[in-house]
Design a protein around this motif. Sequence first.
Motif, PDB file in Angstrom:
ATOM      1  N   MET A  60       0.826  -1.201   0.000  1.00  0.00           N
ATOM      2  CA  MET A  60       0.000   0.000   0.000  1.00  0.00           C
ATOM      3  C   MET A  60       0.863   1.255   0.000  1.00  0.00           C
ATOM      4  SD  MET A  60      -3.050   0.799  -0.323  1.00  0.00           S
ATOM      5  CE  MET A  60      -4.155   2.162  -0.163  1.00  0.00           C
ATOM      6  N   HIS A  61       1.982   1.214   0.740  1.00  0.00           N
ATOM      7  CA  HIS A  61       2.888   2.368   0.728  1.00  0.00           C
ATOM      8  C   HIS A  61       3.463   2.577  -0.669  1.00  0.00           C
ATOM      9  CE1 HIS A  61       2.726   3.307   4.938  1.00  0.00           C
ATOM     10  NE2 HIS A  61       3.067   2.069   5.287  1.00  0.00           N
ATOM     11  N   GLU A  62       3.831   1.492  -1.334  1.00  0.00           N
ATOM     12  CA  GLU A  62       4.355   1.593  -2.697  1.00  0.00           C
ATOM     13  C   GLU A  62       3.288   2.107  -3.653  1.00  0.00           C
ATOM     14  OE1 GLU A  62       6.374  -1.909  -4.139  1.00  0.00           O
ATOM     15  OE2 GLU A  62       7.204  -2.283  -2.143  1.00  0.00           O
ATOM     16  N   PHE A  63       2.070   1.606  -3.505  1.00  0.00           N
ATOM     17  CA  PHE A  63       0.959   2.055  -4.346  1.00  0.00           C
ATOM     18  C   PHE A  63       0.717   3.545  -4.147  1.00  0.00           C
ATOM     19  CE2 PHE A  63      -3.615   2.921  -4.716  1.00  0.00           C
ATOM     20  CZ  PHE A  63      -3.821   2.575  -6.038  1.00  0.00           C
ATOM     21  N   THR A  64       0.697   3.985  -2.888  1.00  0.00           N
ATOM     22  CA  THR A  64       0.460   5.390  -2.587  1.00  0.00           C
ATOM     23  C   THR A  64       1.579   6.266  -3.141  1.00  0.00           C
ATOM     24  OG1 THR A  64      -0.772   4.789  -0.603  1.00  0.00           O
ATOM     25  CG2 THR A  64       0.032   7.041  -0.714  1.00  0.00           C
ATOM     26  N   ALA A  65       2.808   5.826  -3.003  1.00  0.00           N
ATOM     27  CA  ALA A  65       3.942   6.593  -3.527  1.00  0.00           C
ATOM     28  C   ALA A  65       3.854   6.706  -5.050  1.00  0.00           C
ATOM     29  CB  ALA A  65       5.258   5.941  -3.110  1.00  0.00           C
ATOM     30  N   GLU A  66       3.511   5.612  -5.711  1.00  0.00           N
ATOM     31  CA  GLU A  66       3.378   5.645  -7.170  1.00  0.00           C
ATOM     32  C   GLU A  66       2.221   6.547  -7.580  1.00  0.00           C
ATOM     33  OE1 GLU A  66       4.066   4.947 -11.172  1.00  0.00           O
ATOM     34  OE2 GLU A  66       5.355   4.474  -9.452  1.00  0.00           O
ATOM     35  N   LEU A  67       1.127   6.492  -6.859  1.00  0.00           N
ATOM     36  CA  LEU A  67      -0.019   7.344  -7.150  1.00  0.00           C
ATOM     37  C   LEU A  67       0.357   8.812  -6.984  1.00  0.00           C
ATOM     38  CD1 LEU A  67      -2.989   7.549  -7.905  1.00  0.00           C
ATOM     39  CD2 LEU A  67      -3.546   7.258  -5.497  1.00  0.00           C
ATOM     40  N   ARG A  68       1.058   9.140  -5.921  1.00  0.00           N
ATOM     41  CA  ARG A  68       1.518  10.518  -5.721  1.00  0.00           C
ATOM     42  C   ARG A  68       2.390  10.991  -6.871  1.00  0.00           C
ATOM     43  NH1 ARG A  68       3.213   9.978   0.587  1.00  0.00           N
ATOM     44  NH2 ARG A  68       1.137  10.311   1.450  1.00  0.00           N
ATOM     45  N   ALA A  69       3.302  10.137  -7.324  1.00  0.00           N
ATOM     46  CA  ALA A  69       4.186  10.507  -8.429  1.00  0.00           C
ATOM     47  C   ALA A  69       3.380  10.746  -9.705  1.00  0.00           C
ATOM     48  CB  ALA A  69       5.225   9.414  -8.649  1.00  0.00           C
ATOM     49  N   ARG A  70       2.422   9.879  -9.964  1.00  0.00           N
ATOM     50  CA  ARG A  70       1.600  10.038 -11.174  1.00  0.00           C
ATOM     51  C   ARG A  70       0.721  11.279 -11.100  1.00  0.00           C
ATOM     52  NH1 ARG A  70       0.701   5.038 -14.506  1.00  0.00           N
ATOM     53  NH2 ARG A  70       2.350   3.634 -13.848  1.00  0.00           N
ATOM     54  N   LEU A  71       0.214  11.589  -9.919  1.00  0.00           N
ATOM     55  CA  LEU A  71      -0.566  12.820  -9.752  1.00  0.00           C
ATOM     56  C   LEU A  71       0.302  14.046 -10.008  1.00  0.00           C
ATOM     57  CD1 LEU A  71      -2.701  11.865  -6.643  1.00  0.00           C
ATOM     58  CD2 LEU A  71      -3.618  12.676  -8.821  1.00  0.00           C
ATOM     59  N   ALA A  72       1.514  14.047  -9.499  1.00  0.00           N
ATOM     60  CA  ALA A  72       2.427  15.173  -9.718  1.00  0.00           C
ATOM     61  C   ALA A  72       2.738  15.325 -11.207  1.00  0.00           C
ATOM     62  CB  ALA A  72       3.714  14.976  -8.915  1.00  0.00           C
ATOM     63  N   GLU A  73       2.970  14.216 -11.888  1.00  0.00           N
ATOM     64  CA  GLU A  73       3.238  14.265 -13.330  1.00  0.00           C
ATOM     65  C   GLU A  73       2.041  14.822 -14.095  1.00  0.00           C
ATOM     66  OE1 GLU A  73       4.168  10.257 -14.437  1.00  0.00           O
ATOM     67  OE2 GLU A  73       6.053  10.263 -13.323  1.00  0.00           O
ATOM     68  N   ALA A  74       0.856  14.373 -13.748  1.00  0.00           N
ATOM     69  CA  ALA A  74      -0.350  14.830 -14.440  1.00  0.00           C
ATOM     70  C   ALA A  74      -0.598  16.310 -14.182  1.00  0.00           C
ATOM     71  CB  ALA A  74      -1.564  14.001 -14.002  1.00  0.00           C
ATOM     72  N   ARG A  75      -0.339  16.770 -12.964  1.00  0.00           N
ATOM     73  CA  ARG A  75      -0.492  18.203 -12.661  1.00  0.00           C
ATOM     74  C   ARG A  75       0.488  19.038 -13.482  1.00  0.00           C
ATOM     75  NH1 ARG A  75      -0.307  16.417  -7.369  1.00  0.00           N
ATOM     76  NH2 ARG A  75      -2.378  15.913  -6.654  1.00  0.00           N
ATOM     77  N   GLU A  76       1.714  18.555 -13.590  1.00  0.00           N
ATOM     78  CA  GLU A  76       2.726  19.268 -14.380  1.00  0.00           C
ATOM     79  C   GLU A  76       2.344  19.265 -15.865  1.00  0.00           C
ATOM     80  OE1 GLU A  76       6.055  21.429 -15.488  1.00  0.00           O
ATOM     81  OE2 GLU A  76       5.033  21.219 -13.561  1.00  0.00           O
ATOM     82  N   GLU A  77       1.864  18.142 -16.343  1.00  0.00           N
ATOM     83  CA  GLU A  77       1.399  18.044 -17.726  1.00  0.00           C
ATOM     84  C   GLU A  77       0.267  19.041 -17.979  1.00  0.00           C
ATOM     85  OE1 GLU A  77      -0.954  14.637 -20.267  1.00  0.00           O
ATOM     86  OE2 GLU A  77       0.473  13.967 -18.746  1.00  0.00           O
ATOM     87  N   LEU A  78      -0.658  19.137 -17.040  1.00  0.00           N
ATOM     88  CA  LEU A  78      -1.771  20.073 -17.168  1.00  0.00           C
ATOM     89  C   LEU A  78      -1.267  21.516 -17.149  1.00  0.00           C
ATOM     90  CD1 LEU A  78      -4.801  20.641 -17.310  1.00  0.00           C
ATOM     91  CD2 LEU A  78      -4.868  20.437 -14.803  1.00  0.00           C
ATOM     92  N   ARG A  79      -0.338  21.809 -16.268  1.00  0.00           N
ATOM     93  CA  ARG A  79       0.220  23.164 -16.189  1.00  0.00           C
ATOM     94  C   ARG A  79       0.861  23.551 -17.519  1.00  0.00           C
ATOM     95  NH1 ARG A  79       4.703  25.541 -16.095  1.00  0.00           N
ATOM     96  NH2 ARG A  79       5.932  23.630 -15.977  1.00  0.00           N
TER      97      ARG A  79
END
Length: 70
Positions: free
Chosen positions: A12-31
């Motif tokens: 779950m910690h790995e899943f959460t860390a990966e999800l956080r990374a993907r959210l950050a990437e998507a936010r940057e892509e949107l920006r």
Amino acid sequence: MLGTVDGREDDMHEFTAELRARLAEAREELRRARESGDEHGVQVASGRLDNLNRLAADHGISLEAAGGAE
């Protein structure tokens, strides 16, 4: 390891860390798409963010813990 059941807590910690990374990437892509006036890119990145936010909610991960909501 203490505090884990068959490694599920670690997973779950790995899943959460990966999800956080993907959210950050998507936010940057949107920006970047917004800054460049790329409407299609904005739609794609927004859809990706929506899916990731839904995935976080489905797994009980708060948006704040996952790096904030868009």
